[in-house]
Motif scaffolding. Sequence first.
Motif, PDB file in Angstrom:
ATOM      1  N   ALA A 140      36.500 -15.077  33.724  1.00 19.16           N
ATOM      2  CA  ALA A 140      36.917 -14.930  35.122  1.00 19.16           C
ATOM      3  C   ALA A 140      35.781 -14.410  35.998  1.00 19.16           C
ATOM      4  O   ALA A 140      34.754 -13.936  35.507  1.00 19.16           O
ATOM      5  N   ASP A 141      35.976 -14.516  37.316  1.00 23.21           N
ATOM      6  CA  ASP A 141      35.020 -13.947  38.264  1.00 23.21           C
ATOM      7  C   ASP A 141      35.172 -12.431  38.322  1.00 23.21           C
ATOM      8  O   ASP A 141      34.212 -11.705  38.512  1.00 23.21           O
ATOM      9  N   ALA A 143      29.711  -5.614  38.431  1.00 22.44           N
ATOM     10  CA  ALA A 143      30.206  -4.627  39.403  1.00 22.44           C
ATOM     11  C   ALA A 143      31.654  -4.981  39.759  1.00 22.44           C
ATOM     12  O   ALA A 143      32.080  -6.121  39.555  1.00 22.44           O
ATOM     13  N   PRO A 144      32.439  -4.001  40.265  1.00 21.17           N
ATOM     14  CA  PRO A 144      33.815  -4.310  40.670  1.00 21.17           C
ATOM     15  C   PRO A 144      33.857  -5.504  41.613  1.00 21.17           C
ATOM     16  O   PRO A 144      33.002  -5.638  42.496  1.00 21.17           O
ATOM     17  N   GLY A 145      34.823  -6.387  41.410  1.00 23.83           N
ATOM     18  CA  GLY A 145      34.923  -7.604  42.205  1.00 23.83           C
ATOM     19  C   GLY A 145      35.466  -7.348  43.598  1.00 23.83           C
ATOM     20  O   GLY A 145      36.148  -6.344  43.831  1.00 23.83           O
ATOM     21  N   PRO A 146      35.179  -8.268  44.533  1.00 23.41           N
ATOM     22  CA  PRO A 146      35.604  -8.077  45.924  1.00 23.41           C
ATOM     23  C   PRO A 146      37.125  -8.046  46.104  1.00 23.41           C
ATOM     24  O   PRO A 146      37.630  -7.288  46.929  1.00 23.41           O
ATOM     25  N   ILE A 147      37.849  -8.841  45.319  1.00 25.76           N
ATOM     26  CA  ILE A 147      39.311  -8.863  45.504  1.00 25.76           C
ATOM     27  C   ILE A 147      39.936  -7.568  44.973  1.00 25.76           C
ATOM     28  O   ILE A 147      40.802  -6.979  45.611  1.00 25.76           O
ATOM     29  N   GLY A 158      40.739  14.380  43.583  1.00 29.65           N
ATOM     30  CA  GLY A 158      39.842  13.223  43.516  1.00 29.65           C
ATOM     31  C   GLY A 158      40.459  11.995  42.886  1.00 29.65           C
ATOM     32  O   GLY A 158      39.765  11.017  42.600  1.00 29.65           O
ATOM     33  N   LEU A 159      41.769  12.009  42.674  1.00 35.50           N
ATOM     34  CA  LEU A 159      42.458  10.884  42.004  1.00 35.50           C
ATOM     35  C   LEU A 159      42.213   9.550  42.723  1.00 35.50           C
ATOM     36  O   LEU A 159      41.965   8.526  42.092  1.00 35.50           O
ATOM     37  N   ALA A 160      42.286   9.571  44.057  1.00 31.98           N
ATOM     38  CA  ALA A 160      42.159   8.324  44.814  1.00 31.98           C
ATOM     39  C   ALA A 160      40.712   7.851  44.917  1.00 31.98           C
ATOM     40  O   ALA A 160      40.446   6.726  45.307  1.00 31.98           O
ATOM     41  N   ASP A 161      39.798   8.744  44.564  1.00 37.36           N
ATOM     42  CA  ASP A 161      38.380   8.456  44.773  1.00 37.36           C
ATOM     43  C   ASP A 161      37.617   8.572  43.451  1.00 37.36           C
ATOM     44  O   ASP A 161      36.472   8.994  43.425  1.00 37.36           O
ATOM     45  N   SER A 162      38.260   8.193  42.355  1.00 38.66           N
ATOM     46  CA  SER A 162      37.701   8.451  41.027  1.00 38.66           C
ATOM     47  C   SER A 162      36.396   7.683  40.796  1.00 38.66           C
ATOM     48  O   SER A 162      36.232   6.570  41.304  1.00 38.66           O
ATOM     49  N   PRO A 163      35.466   8.271  40.026  1.00 34.46           N
ATOM     50  CA  PRO A 163      34.216   7.578  39.698  1.00 34.46           C
ATOM     51  C   PRO A 163      34.472   6.210  39.044  1.00 34.46           C
ATOM     52  O   PRO A 163      33.780   5.238  39.350  1.00 34.46           O
ATOM     53  N   ALA A 164      35.493   6.130  38.173  1.00 35.46           N
ATOM     54  CA  ALA A 164      35.791   4.862  37.481  1.00 35.46           C
ATOM     55  C   ALA A 164      36.135   3.751  38.467  1.00 35.46           C
ATOM     56  O   ALA A 164      35.791   2.585  38.253  1.00 35.46           O
ATOM     57  N   SER A 165      36.790   4.113  39.565  1.00 37.31           N
ATOM     58  CA  SER A 165      37.175   3.084  40.532  1.00 37.31           C
ATOM     59  C   SER A 165      35.955   2.500  41.233  1.00 37.31           C
ATOM     60  O   SER A 165      36.000   1.399  41.771  1.00 37.31           O
ATOM     61  N   LYS A 166      34.846   3.251  41.218  1.00 35.76           N
ATOM     62  CA  LYS A 166      33.615   2.770  41.876  1.00 35.76           C
ATOM     63  C   LYS A 166      32.778   1.898  40.941  1.00 35.76           C
ATOM     64  O   LYS A 166      32.163   0.927  41.372  1.00 35.76           O
ATOM     65  N   THR A 167      32.780   2.272  39.640  1.00 34.81           N
ATOM     66  CA  THR A 167      31.952   1.529  38.679  1.00 34.81           C
ATOM     67  C   THR A 167      32.745   0.415  37.996  1.00 34.81           C
ATOM     68  O   THR A 167      32.175  -0.537  37.487  1.00 34.81           O
ATOM     69  N   GLY A 168      34.074   0.560  37.969  1.00 33.25           N
ATOM     70  CA  GLY A 168      34.900  -0.335  37.171  1.00 33.25           C
ATOM     71  C   GLY A 168      34.944   0.169  35.737  1.00 33.25           C
ATOM     72  O   GLY A 168      34.144   1.036  35.355  1.00 33.25           O
ATOM     73  N   TYR A 215      45.370  -8.339  35.265  1.00 35.12           N
ATOM     74  CA  TYR A 215      45.103  -9.449  36.191  1.00 35.12           C
ATOM     75  C   TYR A 215      43.672  -9.932  36.020  1.00 35.12           C
ATOM     76  O   TYR A 215      42.788  -9.137  35.707  1.00 35.12           O
ATOM     77  N   PHE A 216      43.430 -11.230  36.291  1.00 36.16           N
ATOM     78  CA  PHE A 216      42.056 -11.673  36.491  1.00 36.16           C
ATOM     79  C   PHE A 216      42.021 -12.553  37.726  1.00 36.16           C
ATOM     80  O   PHE A 216      43.068 -12.999  38.236  1.00 36.16           O
TER      81      PHE A 216
END
Length: 284
Positions: A236-237, A263-267, A121-131, A187-188
């Motif tokens: 930042a945005d 929420a996680p930003g679009p970029i 599940g490394l590529a699909d981690s919960p943190a990557s969805k919530t930020g 990064y921002f």
Amino acid sequence: RTVYVNGDYLPETEAKVSIFDRGFLMADAVYEVTSVLGGKLIDFEGHALRLNRSLSELDMAAPCSKEALLEIHRKLVELNGIEEGLVYLQVTRGSDGDRDFLFPGEETQPTLVLFTQNKPGLADSPASKTGIKIISIEDVRWGRRDIKTTQLLYPSMGKMMAKKAGADDAWMVEDGHVTEGTSNNAYFVKDGVIVTRPLSTEILHGITRKAVLRMAEEAQLKIEERLFTIDEAKAADEAFCTSASAFVMPIVEIDGVMLGDGAPGPIAKRLREIYLEESIKAAV
Ligand code: PMP
């Protein structure tokens, strides 16, 4: 788990390194962490190149060729049945059987250790969805952060400080400017422009940073490599960080200040998708 030590593949309980090893006594050691997705290595070439640079900056001998290193990585991934996870590699200056500040002579062999970490599940981690949430802390590390040494005590302390503060990680600040995260590049994004600190001896030259900036450029995104303050990032945005094990990770809070709508930003989301897609395609 089967691990690798100086030419041998062994059960982890049987793997041994001398107590006089300079990696153990003096953090006289460099390392790399390469991620595995779909059973294949992500950007092995980038990690192998950086390893050689770290070794040569420290006058340390390379333990073996790049080709041999790739074979060891692949064999460990196979022996341990890793579909998603990490390969950790460490090279130390070895041991001449005593403790001395001066580097030992050329007859002393480097120590080479590798092991895998299974991370389904490394590529699909919960943190990557919530930020994730970060705090800022002072950067008190040594001045050659471009060399990937195992001196990780301060980054560990930084992660503990973040945990105590109810956050997930920390960005470090030196002379009023953000250097990098405890184990990632920072990064921002403001008004569509991605801002990140330029390469120097003050930060690690991230393998993921290099790939992500290339992909951002190919996607016609604007990039500014310049110094920036934590206040700029807070205003930042969106923000994100990159590393070989977290890929592109969105950041939604800095020092308790929510970015955008939280929420996680679009970029960040888009770069994560592009990075994963392209690097899985190119994996070896
Ligand atoms: N900075 C630091 C201090 C790190 O420890 C890491 C993780 N190795 C990074 C940046 C990100 O580098 P990479 O993308 O090569 O993992």
